[in-house]
Design an enzyme around this catalytic site. Sequence first.
Site: not given
Length: 991
Positions: A258-259, A289
Site C-alpha cells: 500500500d502507498e 499523493q
Amino acid sequence: MTVKKSKPVPTVETPPAAATDPLLADLNAAQQQAVVHGDGPLLIVAGAGTGKTMVISRRIAWLVQTARAKPEEILALTFTDKAAGEMVERVDALLPLGYTDLWISTFHAFCQRILHEHALEIGLPDDFRLLNETDAYLLVRRNLDKFDLDYYRPLGNPAKFIHALLGHFSRAKDEAVSPEEYLEFVKNAALDQDVATEAEERSRLAEIANAYHVYQKLLLDNGCLDFGDLLLYTLRLFKTRRRLLDKYRAQFKQIIVDEFQDTNWAQYELLKLLVPQDGNIVVVGDDDQAIYKFRGASVANILQFKDDFPDAAEILLTQNYRSRQNILDRAHDFIKQNDPNRLEVRLGAAASKRLLANRPGVAPIEHLHFATAEDEVAGVADRITEIKNGLQDGQWSDFCILARSNSSADAFSYELQRRGIPYQFLALKGLYAKPVVLDCLAYFKLLDNYHESPALYRVLSSPPYRIDGEDLVNLTHQARRKAESLYETLKKQELLRLKPETSRTIDRLLGQLATHSQLAGRKNVSEMLVRFLYDSGYAAELKRDDTAEARERSSHLNQFLSRLRRFEAGHDEPTLRHFMEEFAIERDSGDEGSLSFDVETGPDMVRLMTVHAAKGLEFPYVFVVNLVDKRFPSIERGGGIELPDALAKEKIPEGDMHLEEERRLFYVAMTRAKDGLFFTSAEDYGGKTKKKPSRFIAELGFEPTSAAAPSVETLPDLPAAKGPSAAPKLAPPNYFSFTQLAAYAKCPLQYKYAHVLKLPLFGKGHFSFGKTIHSTLQKFMEEYADRRGMGQQQLFGAAAAADQDAVPVSREELEKMYEAAWIDDWYPTAQIKDSYRKKGRAILDSFYRRVTELHPEPLFLEKDFKVRLGSYWVRGKIDRIDKLPGGEVEIIDYKTGQSKGETKVKAEDKRQLMLYQIAAGRLLGLKPGRLTYEYLEDGTKVSFLAKDDELVAFEEGVSAEIDRIRGGDYTPTPGRHCDFCDFADICEFRG
C-alpha cells in the site's frame, strides 16, 4: 537486480460471481478486477477517496477464501502503524474463523521481525534496541568526542550539526549505502573541481564518511539499531544469506504494498528481492499523493515500476466516494501542471486519472483574501461559524484547517480558543509543552532541587494541589521580599496567615517531597512518575474528571511514561537525576517531544493540523490557509547535508522537484474536502512588505482579489471560553485479549481504569520476574527444538535428528539466556530482587531436568492467534504446544508460582486454556489431547480437557461479557481481590 518478467495478464472483466460473492457485491467494476486479479504483477493506481484500503483488505480475504494463499503466505506492507492496524481490522471482519500468523505491518516492523529472528546470521545482536531520532541524537551527543569532526564541529556550538549528520546518514540508508561503500566512494571519487576546491571537498566528504562509520560502530557497540538500519541490514541479510531469502520467497506467495509512492529506494529493492518466482506482487499507490520526499520517499519508484515489471497489469481506481465533482475537477486540473513527471502521462492517453464523484451536487470553492493576518484568522472563524449555523445537525468536527507548518497554524488556534470554539491542534510535536507533562517535569525538578522556585510554583498550581490564589500570591511575595526560595518560604508558612486548607496542602506536599526525594536516588524514573501521580492525587483527579480533556491528559501521561521507559531501556542507572540530565540535552537539541493522536476519535472539535498530518483523512469542509508566497509553496530548505549524486541510486526525474512536491502536497490538501473547499490569504503578516498571493492561487484559476474589508475590531463581543467538553462515549476495542476479559470478570471498574481510561500503573516485581522466566524458557525451547532438527514449522513430520538422550542446549547456555532476559524493574528492595533471582535459577534447574528426562517435542512456542468467538475477536498467545502420541497435542501454559497441592483445575481457571483449545482446533487444525498448567516453581503439572458443551458455554459467556463491555457496563464488584488491585487507593468502592 534483474527481475524476471511475468506473463502478460489480460484485462479482467467484471467477475460473474460479483453478484453473489459478498466480497465483491458492493464493489465497482475496477475494484472487483483488483480484488480477483490472478497471477503476475499488478499496478493499482488508486486516486484519493477511491477505496484502496477496502480493495486491499478484500483481496487478502479473497486469496485466503479461494485457497490461493494461506494467511501466513501473504505479505502486506504499508507505511504507518495506523494504516496497518486499519488493514488488520478490515481483514478481521472478512475472515470468519481467525488466523494465527498474518504478515500485515509497516516496512520497518517487517524488517524488525526478520532481524530479531536472523540477526545473528550477519553478526548483529538479536536483542538489539531500536533507537528513534531523539535516542540517536543523545547517543551521538554523549559520544561526540569519538567523532573526528572539524568541518562539522564549530567551536561555539560543537553539537550544532548532529541533526544534520543523522539526517544525512538516514538518507544514505534510504539508498542502501553502507559506511564501507561511502568510504570507498570518497577514496575513488573524481570531483569536477579545481585542485584547491577538490581537496577541501574531498576532506569534507571523508569527514562525513568517517563519521558515518563511527556512528554505525557506536550503534553496534551499544546493541542498538536505528530505523534506517532495519532496511539496510535486512537487505544485507537477504543478499548474503541466500537460503534465508529463498525461505521467505517460498513462504510469501503473494506480496501487496500500500502507498507504494512513499517507498524509498531501499524498500523497493527489498520488495524486488522478495517477489516470488511467478511475480505475484500488487502495488497500490498514487504518484500525485507522493509527499514524503523529506523522509526519503522516492516518487521515481512508482514511475519505475512499469519498467521493472513491463508485463504488469494496470487497474485505475477513479470512482471517488468522498468529494463533489467540482472539487475533483479543480484538483485534477491543478496537479496536471506537474506533467510530464506523472504516471498519467507515462501510462498513455487511455489511462486518465481524472476522478469521478460518486456523490452528486456542487461544492463551494472560494478564495478569501484579507488585509491582515488577524483578519484572516478571524475571517476563517467567521466562515466556519456561519456554515455550521446554516447546517442541519452541523458539528464542529465537520471542519478542518490545514496549514503548511505548525507555526502557521498557531494564530488560528489562539483565535478559536478566544472565541470559545472547541478545537484540537494536531501537531506531531509538543508533548513536553502539554500541561500535565509540564506538571510532572516540575515535580521532577523539585526532587532534584527543592529550591527550583518556578517549578514549585507550577506544582502548587497543579490539579492535585491547586492552593488558593490569594495564598499563592502572598507566598511568592514573601519569598521575593526575603530573597529566599519559595521552598524556604513554605517551610516557614506558620508565619503567614494562610487558609487552613492551604496549610494542610503544603504540609502534604512537603511530606511527599521528603519521601520521594529519598526514593528518587534508587528507583527507576518511571516508578517515580507513577508514585507522584498516585500519592499526589493526580490519578484520582483523572479518574474523577471523565471529560474529553481528562482523557487527553491521560493520553499525554502515557506517552510521557513511554518516553521514560525508553530512557530506562538504554541506561544502566535509570534514575530521576540521570533522566533529567539527558532530558536537558534533549531539550537543548530543540526536541519538543513526539505526539501521537487519532484524529478520527474524540470530541466534537474543529481539527487544526498540517497538510502532512491530514494524509489519509477527510472532512466535509476544509480551509487551506496562509496561501502566500514563500509559505505555500514553501522555500526549499537548505542546511541539510546533501548525499553525493554518485551515491544516490534512485532515478531523479527532470524538473523542479521541490515545486512539484509542493504541488502534490497542495493536491492532497484539496482532496481532503468533501463538501466545501476554501483557500485563504492575507497581504500583511507583520513584515515590512506586503505578501504576494501564492502562485497556487493563480494556478487554480482564481482572479486577483482585493483584501476583504472586515477587521477583527468590528466583530461583536465574543462568548466566554467553554468549560470542559463532555466526554464522548467510550469506544470499545475492536478485539479483546484474555487478560482484558479476566480483568473484567474480576471487576468491571478495574477493567475501565486499566484498559479504557488507561491510567498509569505501578509495576510489580513478580510481573517482571514472570516475564523474565517466560522469555528465558521461550529462547531455550527455540534453541532446543532447532538443534534437535524439529523447527516450529515442521509440525508432525519431523523426527529428532539428535541423540534422544541428550539435551542439545547446555545448562550454562540456559544461564546466559536467563541473564540476558533478566528484567531489573519494580522490585521493592535489593534483597527481594536477589531472592527472586535465586528462585529463577532453581526454577530453571528443575525445568532443565524435566526436559532432560522427558524429551518433549515442541511444535509451537509463543504462538500468537486471533480467533472469533461469537461475533467478537479474541486474541492470545499460547506458551507451548507439544506433540503427544497418537497425533494429539498438549497445550501448556507456564505459571511461575506453585500448584498449592491442587490436582484439578478450578472452574474459573479453565477459561484461559479453553480459549487456547478453541484456537488450536479451529486455526491450526490440531487435536488437543491435554490442556496443562505447568507450575514452574515446584514442577507440578495440572491438566484437563474441555468437553464440547463446556467450550460452547465458554464461548457464550465470553460473548455476554463483551456485550456488557460494549454497552459501557463498568459496575464495580468489590471483594477480597480489592486488596491486590492496582487502583485500590483511588477507588471509592474498595471492599
